[in-house]
Every structure is written in C-alpha cells, then in structure tokens.
Design a protein around this motif. Structure first.
Motif, PDB file in Angstrom:
ATOM      1  N   MET A 198       0.843  -1.198   0.000  1.00  0.00           N
ATOM      2  CA  MET A 198       0.000   0.000   0.000  1.00  0.00           C
ATOM      3  C   MET A 198       0.879   1.248   0.000  1.00  0.00           C
ATOM      4  N   ALA A 199       0.816   2.044  -1.060  1.00  0.00           N
ATOM      5  CA  ALA A 199       1.686   3.213  -1.220  1.00  0.00           C
ATOM      6  C   ALA A 199       0.885   4.503  -1.144  1.00  0.00           C
ATOM      7  N   GLU A 200       1.571   5.566  -0.723  1.00  0.00           N
ATOM      8  CA  GLU A 200       0.948   6.888  -0.690  1.00  0.00           C
ATOM      9  C   GLU A 200       2.019   7.960  -0.782  1.00  0.00           C
ATOM     10  N   PHE A 201       1.788   8.952  -1.635  1.00  0.00           N
ATOM     11  CA  PHE A 201       2.606  10.154  -1.607  1.00  0.00           C
ATOM     12  C   PHE A 201       1.976  11.044  -0.536  1.00  0.00           C
ATOM     13  N   GLY A 202       2.257  10.696   0.700  1.00  0.00           N
ATOM     14  CA  GLY A 202       1.535  11.272   1.827  1.00  0.00           C
ATOM     15  C   GLY A 202       2.146  12.561   2.328  1.00  0.00           C
ATOM     16  N   CYS A 203       1.329  13.595   2.409  1.00  0.00           N
ATOM     17  CA  CYS A 203       1.760  14.882   2.947  1.00  0.00           C
ATOM     18  C   CYS A 203       1.711  14.823   4.474  1.00  0.00           C
ATOM     19  N   ASP A 256       7.477   9.361  -0.195  1.00  0.00           N
ATOM     20  CA  ASP A 256       7.087   8.264  -1.092  1.00  0.00           C
ATOM     21  C   ASP A 256       6.950   7.018  -0.213  1.00  0.00           C
ATOM     22  N   ASP A 257       5.937   7.069   0.602  1.00  0.00           N
ATOM     23  CA  ASP A 257       5.761   6.116   1.696  1.00  0.00           C
ATOM     24  C   ASP A 257       4.970   4.896   1.228  1.00  0.00           C
ATOM     25  N   ALA A 258       5.251   3.762   1.826  1.00  0.00           N
ATOM     26  CA  ALA A 258       4.430   2.577   1.567  1.00  0.00           C
ATOM     27  C   ALA A 258       4.552   1.624   2.738  1.00  0.00           C
TER      28      ALA A 258
END
Length: 662
Positions: free
Chosen positions: A369-374, A396-398
């Motif tokens: 599960m990936a997310e370009f999380g702010c 660039d978290d996952a």
C-alpha cells in the motif's frame, strides 16, 4: 600471568600489569610512536591506563576512527586553552566532538571576531609545538568545586555539582591549563598535529536552554593530516557552490519565507522536477504491484495513542483541539470521543485503517500500500534548512502487509527496487546499515530477536554488504538504512525498510489464515526517496543544478540571433512542444552571447540557436550546457534525438541498460 587478546585474535602473555604505551612498545617501536590511546574490552581509555587483568585489547592510533574522534576532542581542549591564554576572564563551559570536527562554548562579554579566530588558531599551533604532556588527575568532588570557585569558573562548578557523589572527578592538565573531562585524551598536545581549522562563531545557550545565559560557540574541524583537511575544505567549497537554496533562486525553482516556516513554495519550474520524479516513482511502484491510496491529513489523537507515537512524538506534532458536540443533534457531525486531532507526522496508522476495512485473507497478502503522503512535523525553527529539513513534507511512503514467511522475499524485492531507482537517479555508491533495538522500545525481546534476524536474513539473501548500527532502530522495530554518496563525497540517509510486529498488534490488524484462524500481519514500513522535498534538494546539489534531460525543468530553449528567424523559431518551438519536450522560446532583442549566458546560469541543458541561415536550411546551432563547442543539425533530427534522450530511464530500457553496463 596476564593474557591479552589482540584484534586479530592472537594472544600475548605478560608477567605483570602494564599500561597502553608499554603494550604498544612490546608490539613494535613504530606502533608505540603512533599510539594515542588503548581500548580495553571495547572501552577506549588513556594510553597511560593500566591493564591488570585478562582482556581484549587494541592499541589506538589517530588514523583509526576512534583515534580521529580522540584527536577532535583534544582539539576542542587546545582551543579552550588558547582562548583563555589570549582572552583572560573568558569562562569555558563544554566542548564536545561533532561530525567532522568539534566546538567549544565560551562566556565572554565581547564578541569573538574573524580576526580573533585567526589569533586563536595561531595560538593553538603554538600549544601543539610546546608538546605539553596531558596528564590525568582524579580529584574529590569537594576539591574540584573549591578549585573551580577559586578560579571563577561557575559553569564548571555547576557541572561538578551534577556529578553523583562518590564518582571520580577526572581532571586533565596540559601545561598550566586544566579542564574537567571524562577523557580519554592524547598523551600530549604535540600528538594533535596541525591539521585543524577554526570555522565560525555562533550563538548558543548554556545547556541548550533559551532561559539560560547566551554563550559564544566556536566551531572547528580537525583531521589526521593536512591532505584530509584540504580535501574536507575543498568539499565545503563545492557544497557552497552547489547549495540548493542558491541554485533554487538562480534556476527559479522554489522559495521559502518567514510567514510559512518550514513549508516550500514550489515555482512552476521546480514543480516540473517534482512531477517528473513523482511520475517516475509511481510507474516503478505499478511495476512492483503496489496499490496507491490517499489518507486524511487530520486524525483523531486516539490513533497516535494506540500506535505509541503520541508519547514519543507528541511534541513534534501539530495538534488542534477537537470541538465537542454541545447537543445530541451535533453528534453525527462532530466527534466528541477525543479531545485532540493531530496533523499526521507519518502515514502508518492511517494505512492500517484501510487494511482493516473488510476481511483480509492470507491469499490477499502481501498487500503493498503506497501513498505520496503529505505529513507535518513541528521541527524547531533553528533546525529548518531549505529543502533538507522542513515542517511540511511529502513522503514516497508505503507499507507492506505480509505473512512472516513472506518477509524475506518482500525485503529482497524492496532492496532491488531501491537500487534500481537510485541507479536511475545517478546514485551508485550506497551503504547499508541494520539499525537494531533502541533502549526505549515497544515489544518483547523475543519479537525483536525475530525482527532483527528477519532483516539480517533478507540482506544476506539480497547479497548486500551491511554494517550494524546498534540501538538506532525505530521504537517499534529494527530498520535498514540506505546511505547514498553524492558527487562530492557526502552521504545522505534516504531509503529505509522497517520490520514491525508491534503496530499491527497495537492497532488490531488481522487476516484470516489458511487454518481459518485470526493472525497478525507483519508490517514493513518502507520508503525509497524518503521525503521528496529533501531528495530534490539532494539531487539539485548532486547534479549542481545540471539535471539529466528527463528531469530538467526546462529541457531546451529556442532562441534567435536575428528577428529574421523569429517565425522559424516559433514554428520550431511548437514542434518541440508537440514532441512532449519542456521548451521555452526566447525572441528578445538581445545579443546572442547574453542570452546564451543567461540560459546557462539557469542550467538549461540544450540551447537551440536559430539565425537567418538556420531558418533557411531548417537547422539549429546546438549548444550543450557546460560545453563551449556547438554543433549544427537538422531540426527534425534534433527533435527526434532530444525526444529519445528525454525519456525517463524506466521508459528507455535500452539506454538505461547501456548506462548500467558502463
């Protein structure tokens, strides 16, 4: 008989106790000459320290990492001695070793100037020439307090008062000057050598507390020899030329301002780099079967309490009160279950909430599960530094949710992905560290044993060399750290893989196993770039703003020598844009040398110059950034070549493979 085990495993026997110098002399005269300290059962101590029992020993020279740290420690003391000789009445406080050097904090009414630094450095060299023996003395607490009161050193009195009763007070004397210190130290000031330089003066507070007196901190650097010192100073010069903040202004990429401390204003050109990088990473994730999600910025504090982040990171989180409903009618709209909401400093608890929606089977794992999380972190004002340390960041978290039997395969796959990305981005020198359990941590030791072994097995399976970083793991699990080396030799820790058995338990994540029972997934926290802002800052400095064509914010400029070529330039500009290139048009009535120089400062990779002849022949005079030469080529040929060159590495496999083979 005393048996001493050497670093190579050999054992030497001695009839009586001996000190570190005598040990070195018994091995060789040359070693005794180079010796600066001795390590006894892993603990470094003064060369004069006695070895009276069987032990593992090592003679330390200043060429070793331990010796270099010792040298820097002594440089701080020699500097303090020089300051008090030159400026009587100055109070000294503390002077620790830091990365690449040292500092010492002083209390003095007058400000130190640049001229003062030159004087202090010269006096330090004189102290080295004196070759004064550095002698360790052990005093009682009362004796130390009385002495430092007598010579009016209030900061030393405070430090001695804080030492527990009954503990030895170590004093180190060099000539007529002495200081309170745990040690160890070099045998004499002459052993320090002269490969040091004082760098700058800054303000500091006593013990880091703004409520205390303000001090003056003098920073210095020290090395084993002049060659190393010169190499370090050259690296600093290069780093100053490459400073991403300076290049960011020159290239019009971004800016920062006081009214948004720690947050970046991306300009169109800078955001083009961001988008190119994000799109590239997104394609790499799709290749590796990740699913992308988007989670809220603001979460109830209960998630952070359950995860353990609240107690550990609370002071670094931006927290807002949650409005409690005043009537039952408001209840569906406003949550009264928690007193606080928090801007997320990381994405992991939110990803667990998505994992928990619906029933997961062992067949669904691994779930990547990936997310370009702010995310937001309340970094101290003084710690903020351009793009390198910000308050608002995008990762660039996952998180990979998997079974225990999938840990090795998933970890190996991540290591391969990370190496591929770093290679594509121009980084090939990567060091790996396995950071193990910290002193304060969550979870049982048995769980940590399993997690640490899991990552070690994965590194061995991936064929990666690594070193251990004891005590530097996350509070919930061990981690792999990937340190990349840039073009001027600096290292940056960006990528990470953390193996976590704790968070799924705390946040009650589960899946249905093959046996029909409920099981906890293992959670792999991972990032390749880490923070996009920081990684772009690193790339700006690594490339010195000269990005490869696929990342360059402006890939080409079409400019004219004469207005006769304006129509041809406009037509060419449209063709380049239609080919998917990021291109600008410069028809200003300026001399061509002026325009070329201006676009070179802005680090535009390709300048396509058109005059009357080029317009007639449908060609360009092509100037490449950093080259004084120019070539002439047909327009269609040039556009086709630039279009091919501008393909990202993952979309140009043949070129990428050729580059990797070089």
């Amino acid at each position: 008989m005393i048996k001493l085990t050497m670093p190579d495993g050999s054992v030497r026997e001695y009839e009586k106790a001996l000190n570190g110098f005598e040990l070195a002399e018994s091995i060789s005269k040359s070693l005794a000459k180079k010796a600066v300290a001795v390590k006894i059962d892993g603990k470094i101590d003064d060369l004069c320290s006695e070895i009276a029992h069987d032990a593992k020993v090592e003679v330390v020279t200043k060429e070793s990492p331990d010796g270099l740290e010792l040298l820097r420690h002594d440089a701080a003391h020699v500097m303090a001695q020089a300051v008090q000789e030159l400026f009587p009445g100055t109070h000294d406080t503390i002077g620790p070793v830091i990365e690449n050097g040292f500092f010492y904090d002083f209390h003095r009414e007058e400000r130190f100037s640049e001229d003062d630094l030159e004087k202090i450095e010269k006096r330090m060299q004189e102290i080295v020439d004196r070759d004064e023996p550095i002698v360790r003395e052990v005093w009682s607490k009362d004796e130390a307090i009385a002495y430092f009161k007598k010579i009016d050193e209030p900061y030393k009195v405070e430090l001695v008062n804080d030492i527990p009763d009954g503990e030895d007070i170590r004093i180190y004397r060099q000539g007529d000057w002495l200081d309170l210190c745990r040690g160890p130290h070099l045998p004499s000031t002459g052993k320090l050598g002269k490969a040091f330089k004082l760098m700058r003066v800054s303000g500091a507070y006593w013990r880091g507390d703004a409520k205390n007196e303000q001090l003056q901190r003098i920073y210095g650097t020290a090395w084993t020899n002049e060659k190393e010192l010169k190499a370090y100073l050259h690296m600093l010069e290069e780093a100053e030329k490459r400073d991403h903040r300076k290049l960011g202004r020159e290239m019009d990429l971004f800016h920062l301002q006081e009214e948004a401390q720690g947050s970046v204003f991306w300009h169109p050109k800078g955001y083009r780099i961001w988008q190119a990088l994000e799109q590239y990473i997104r394609r790499r994730l799709e290749e590796s079967d990740y699913v992308e999600v988007k989670t809220p910025q603001l979460l109830d504090s209960k998630f952070w309490e359950q995860s353990g982040h609240w107690s550990k990171f609370r002071e670094n989180m931006f927290v807002v009160p949650d409005e409690i409903p005043s009537t039952e009618e408001d209840a569906p709209v406003l949550s009264g279950e928690a007193e606080f909401m928090a801007l997320k400093p990381m994405n992991c608890p939110a990803h667990v909430q998505i994992f928990k929606q619906g029933i997961k089977s062992y067949r669904d794992l691994p779930l990547r599960m990936a997310e370009f999380g702010c995310c937001h972190r309340n970094e101290a004002h003084g710690a903020l530094h351009g793009l390198m340390r910000v308050r608002q960041m995008t990762q660039d978290d996952a998180h990979i949710f998997c079974r225990e039997d999938q840990i090795t395969a998933e970890s190996v796959a991540f290591c391969e992905l990370l190496q591929k990305v770093y290679r594509d981005l121009g980084f090939t020198d990567i060091a790996v560290k396995l950071a193990t359990r910290p002193e304060v941590r969550a979870g049982e030791d048995a769980v940590w044993d399993k997690a640490e072994k899991g990552l070690e097995d994965a590194l061995n399976a991936a064929g990666l060399e690594f070193e251990f970083a004891p005590g530097e793991g996350a509070f919930y699990g061990p981690k792999l750290e990937f340190h990349l080396r840039d073009a001027i030799g600096r290292t940056w820790q960006c990528g990470t893989l953390q193996l976590d058995f704790v968070l799924p338990e705390r946040l009650d994540a589960s899946y249905v196993g093959e046996d029909g029972g409920r099981h906890r997934p293992v959670m792999l926290h991972r990032a390749v770039l880490g923070t996009l802002e920081r990684f772009i800052g690193i790339m700006i400095e690594n490339y010195e703003g000269r990005f490869p064509l696929w990342l360059a914010p402006v890939q080409a400029v079409v400019t004219t020598i004469t207005s006769d070529a304006d129509e041809y330039a406009r037509e060419s500009y449209e063709k380049l844009r239609a080919a998917g290139l990021r291109v600008e048009l410069d028809l200003r009535n300026e001399k061509i040398n002026y325009k070329v120089r201006e676009h070179s400062v802005a680090k535009v990779p390709v300048i396509l110059v058109a005059g009357r002849r080029e317009a007639e022949e449908k060609t360009f005079s092509i100037r490449r950034l950093g080259s004084k030469d120019q070539t002439v080529a047909g327009r269609d040929e040039t556009i086709a070549a630039l279009r091919e060159e501008a393909l990202p590495p993952d979309l140009a496999p043949a070129r990428s493979a050729a580059k990797a083979a070089e």
